[in-house]
Design a protein around this motif. Structure first.
Motif, PDB file in Angstrom:
ATOM      1  N   HIS A 155       0.810  -1.224   0.000  1.00 42.58           N
ATOM      2  CA  HIS A 155       0.000   0.000   0.000  1.00 42.58           C
ATOM      3  C   HIS A 155       0.839   1.268   0.000  1.00 42.58           C
ATOM      4  O   HIS A 155       0.281   2.368   0.018  1.00 42.58           O
ATOM      5  N   LEU A 156       2.156   1.146  -0.006  1.00 44.89           N
ATOM      6  CA  LEU A 156       3.023   2.319  -0.020  1.00 44.89           C
ATOM      7  C   LEU A 156       2.835   3.213  -1.251  1.00 44.89           C
ATOM      8  O   LEU A 156       2.825   4.438  -1.127  1.00 44.89           O
ATOM      9  N   PRO A 157       2.712   2.641  -2.461  1.00 45.59           N
ATOM     10  CA  PRO A 157       2.633   3.498  -3.652  1.00 45.59           C
ATOM     11  C   PRO A 157       1.453   4.470  -3.591  1.00 45.59           C
ATOM     12  O   PRO A 157       0.355   4.114  -3.153  1.00 45.59           O
ATOM     13  N   THR A 158       1.709   5.682  -4.040  1.00 49.21           N
ATOM     14  CA  THR A 158       0.653   6.695  -4.135  1.00 49.21           C
ATOM     15  C   THR A 158       0.071   6.734  -5.549  1.00 49.21           C
ATOM     16  O   THR A 158      -0.608   7.693  -5.920  1.00 49.21           O
ATOM     17  N   SER A 159       0.374   5.711  -6.307  1.00 48.04           N
ATOM     18  CA  SER A 159      -0.206   5.543  -7.640  1.00 48.04           C
ATOM     19  C   SER A 159      -0.381   4.056  -7.894  1.00 48.04           C
ATOM     20  O   SER A 159       0.268   3.227  -7.252  1.00 48.04           O
ATOM     21  N   LEU A 160      -1.256   3.726  -8.833  1.00 45.84           N
ATOM     22  CA  LEU A 160      -1.490   2.333  -9.196  1.00 45.84           C
ATOM     23  C   LEU A 160      -1.280   2.168 -10.701  1.00 45.84           C
ATOM     24  O   LEU A 160      -1.741   2.988 -11.496  1.00 45.84           O
ATOM     25  N   ASN A 161      -0.577   1.114 -11.052  1.00 44.65           N
ATOM     26  CA  ASN A 161      -0.379   0.768 -12.455  1.00 44.65           C
ATOM     27  C   ASN A 161       0.146  -0.664 -12.510  1.00 44.65           C
ATOM     28  O   ASN A 161       0.274  -1.318 -11.470  1.00 44.65           O
ATOM     29  N   LEU A 162       0.446  -1.138 -13.699  1.00 49.95           N
ATOM     30  CA  LEU A 162       0.901  -2.517 -13.877  1.00 49.95           C
ATOM     31  C   LEU A 162       2.055  -2.867 -12.943  1.00 49.95           C
ATOM     32  O   LEU A 162       2.057  -3.919 -12.298  1.00 49.95           O
ATOM     33  N   PHE A 163       3.031  -1.978 -12.840  1.00 51.90           N
ATOM     34  CA  PHE A 163       4.243  -2.283 -12.080  1.00 51.90           C
ATOM     35  C   PHE A 163       4.001  -2.301 -10.571  1.00 51.90           C
ATOM     36  O   PHE A 163       4.685  -3.020  -9.840  1.00 51.90           O
TER      37      PHE A 163
END
Length: 299
Positions: A155-163
């Motif tokens: 849940h750290l990322p502030t964005s979501l995408n394939l990677f």
């Protein structure tokens, strides 16, 4: 007009294409491992294309400053720990079956589609419970806080995408894999069903994190779509539900399902005075983060 059509078709089309590929694999007795890797590559390319055509948020596009962290998560969590979890699960199941139980053979007499659905429901139950418990993060419990810190890396990322799909702590990946595959193997589902469940998991896991615009449809109640999984990553606790990995069945049963019109606003973790999280750019910090539970709990 083109964007509206793309939003409506992007998810059903991917399911149809991977479904046809899986059907042909079973019908023609192709190698399951090669087919699985091929589907992974095709799904990745498909998502990358549509993330450019119909991105949900421009600011969610992959960033160069975290690409090495993306790669490390893929190598150590997805490539290594997922395989290790499957190996351990198979070893345990074979040991138990040889000494204490006979494999369950009744599935072979039932229609493949029906057995496939049952296998997905069964395979999702323990990962759902583990996922739900991992989000508790009680500061007065070593176990609860440790489980959250393992899962918090996702849940750290502030964005979501394939990677960002691959941002999973190796321990989290290992537990997810062994909790899902062990009941399926133990109950004696055929190799065809195990293959289909595995393909479903890969397809849904990556598409549900994709930075693409989709429409609210009936599919939101059948599989974990980008529409409902983006809410799971929301910084708003009222929206951060939907703990199913591939299907929302147990969310619907236990009342943890969430959906609404519109899309998620912001994703990530909520930082407070008592909670600090590792840097997005430092994989080693993320890897060691759960070990800080000993010094950060129960004071």
């Amino acid at each position: 007009m083109t964007q509206k059509i793309s939003r409506s078709l992007v998810l059903p089309l991917l399911l149809i294409l991977t479904g046809i590929f899986s059907y042909l694999t079973i019908r023609h007795n192709w190698n399951f491992e090669i087919a699985s890797y091929s589907i992974f590559v095709l799904v990745s390319i498909y998502i990358l294309i549509f993330e450019r055509i119909i991105p949900l948020k421009q600011e969610w596009k992959p960033q160069n400053d975290t690409i090495w962290v993306d790669i490390k998560h893929f190598v150590f969590s997805v490539a290594i720990m997922d395989s290790f979890g499957k190996t351990v699960a198979l070893t345990v199941v074979l040991y138990l079956q040889e000494r204490y139980f006979d494999p369950f053979k009744a599935w072979e007499e039932l229609p493949l589609v029906f057995v496939y659905i049952i296998a997905n429901v069964i395979g999702e139950f323990l990962p759902y419970l583990y996922h739900l418990i991992s989000h508790k993060g009680k500061e007065n419990s070593y176990v609860s806080l440790f489980l959250w810190r393992i899962h918090a890396i996702h849940h750290l990322p502030t964005s979501l995408n394939l990677f960002k799909t691959n941002w999973i702590h190796p321990i989290n990946m290992f537990l997810n894999t062994i909790l899902k595959i062990t009941p399926i193997l133990f109950l004696g589902f055929t190799k065809e069903v195990v293959f289909l469940v595995g393909v479903t998991h890969v397809v849904v896991a990556y598409i549900s994190h994709a930075n693409i615009i989709t429409k609210r449809t009936l599919l939101d109640y059948l599989i974990v779509t980008p529409q409902i999984h983006h809410f799971h990553h929301s910084i708003k606790m009222a929206e951060a539900k939907n703990f199913g990995n591939t299907i929302p069945f147990w969310d619907l049963i236990f009342g943890t399902y969430y959906n609404r019109k519109g899309t998620v606003d912001k994703v990530g973790v909520v930082t407070t005075i008592n909670s600090t999280y590792p840097s997005h750019k430092k994989y080693r910090e993320q890897l060691l983060f759960p070990l800080r539970t000993i010094t950060g709990c129960c004071k």
